[in-house]
Design an enzyme around this catalytic site. Structure first.
Site, PDB file in Angstrom:
ATOM      1  N   LYS A 168       0.853  -1.189   0.000  1.00  0.00           N
ATOM      2  CA  LYS A 168       0.000   0.000   0.000  1.00  0.00           C
ATOM      3  C   LYS A 168       0.890   1.241   0.000  1.00  0.00           C
ATOM      4  CE  LYS A 168      -1.604   1.433   3.908  1.00  0.00           C
ATOM      5  NZ  LYS A 168      -0.997   2.792   3.964  1.00  0.00           N
ATOM      6  N   ASP A 214      -5.723   0.086   8.578  1.00  0.00           N
ATOM      7  CA  ASP A 214      -5.362  -0.031   7.167  1.00  0.00           C
ATOM      8  C   ASP A 214      -5.980  -1.251   6.494  1.00  0.00           C
ATOM      9  OD1 ASP A 214      -3.842   2.232   6.916  1.00  0.00           O
ATOM     10  OD2 ASP A 214      -1.922   1.241   7.216  1.00  0.00           O
TER      11      ASP A 214
END
Length: 285
Positions: free
Chosen positions: A10, A137
């Protein structure tokens, strides 16, 4: 049959800290993409729940008594009312504690794999609600597609249309703890970014993103000066359109016009660093 899911890195193309909740969690605004660099989680039928580690970065996790992958698996089994039975294998290629969501991506991949292995057929929204208490996340990592992230990580909106581009990731092999970076951040809170509907090419995207920032970059550099060295090296590479730190660091990224250019540039960085160059994951229509 065994199920294997990718856990892509990410990357926060920008990251603004816009406030702080009463419980201490920070509010964020970030354009998130995923790189082709990825861990992998495989799930196979078994009589009990177990986790095996392999891959070039697995050694950094060997001392962990309870990996986030296992916590995610147990949470899903409990919520679904099924026995936690699976042989999980985490192939670790991304550096740990590096600002690219490796642990969260691994947990998200485990949830997707077990959702299939246990034939639960849960929709993504239900998995995300289960995942949020495990890590802010994880919800965005479940879909692993470009998005604009808000709240503490649970508010996800479609990203602008992204042009073809290349991305280079580099980490000086220094772990940075996210809570320490947030504690070191000072000054006022930032504002959410005003993003266009899309960009015609990578240069236009880099120009707009260059006017934004990562509010955690300065405190991360104060705690870990090698981050500044990585950023300087990336910005000096031929073809680099922009460079910035991702997340809470210490991984930094650089944008290029094409994946091949990013892959070539990775070879010019010090071999003692972790580095990867290529394209984006899940950025197509």
């Amino acid at each position: 049959m065994p199920v294997t899911e990718a856990a892509p890195a990410k990357v926060n193309l920008h990251l603004h800290v816009t406030g702080r909740r009463a419980d201490g969690y920070h509010l964020l605004d970030s354009l998130v993409v995923f790189a082709g660099a990825a861990d992998a989680v495989a799930a196979a039928p078994a009589d009990a729940l177990g986790l095996a580690l392999d891959g070039p970065e697995a050694g950094a996790l060997a001392a962990e008594p309870d990996n986030l992958v296992l916590r995610a698996a147990r949470a899903l089994a409990t919520a679904a009312g099924v026995a936690p039975r699976a042989a999980l294998t985490l192939t670790k290629r991304l550096p740990v504690a590096s600002g690219i969501g490796g642990g969260s991506a691994d947990a998200a991949a485990a949830l997707r794999a077990l959702n299939a292995l246990w034939t639960l057929d849960w929709p993504m929204e239900r998995l995300a609600a289960l995942a949020l208490p495990l890590g802010a996340d994880i919800p965005c990592c479940l879909a692993a597609r470009p998005c604009v992230l808000g709240g503490i990580g649970e508010v996800l909106r479609p990203a602008p249309r992204l042009p073809p581009c290349g991305i280079l990731l580099a980490n000086p092999r220094v772990a940075l703890a996210t809570p320490a970076v947030f504690r070191a951040r000072g000054g006022a809170f930032g504002a959410p970014a005003a993003l266009p509907a899309g960009w015609a090419d990578a240069s236009a995207m880099a120009r707009d993103l260059g006017a934004l920032g990562n509010d955690l970059e300065a405190p991360a550099i104060a705690l870990c000066p090698p981050v500044a060295e990585v950023l300087a090296a990336l910005r000096a590479l031929p073809g680099c359109l922009m460079a910035r730190m991702s997340g809470s660091g210490a991984t930094c990224f650089a944008l290029f016009a094409a994946p091949a250019a990013a892959a070539r540039a990775a070879g010019a960085l010090p071999a003692t660093w972790w580095r990867w160059g290529g394209g984006l994951h899940g950025a197509g229509p």
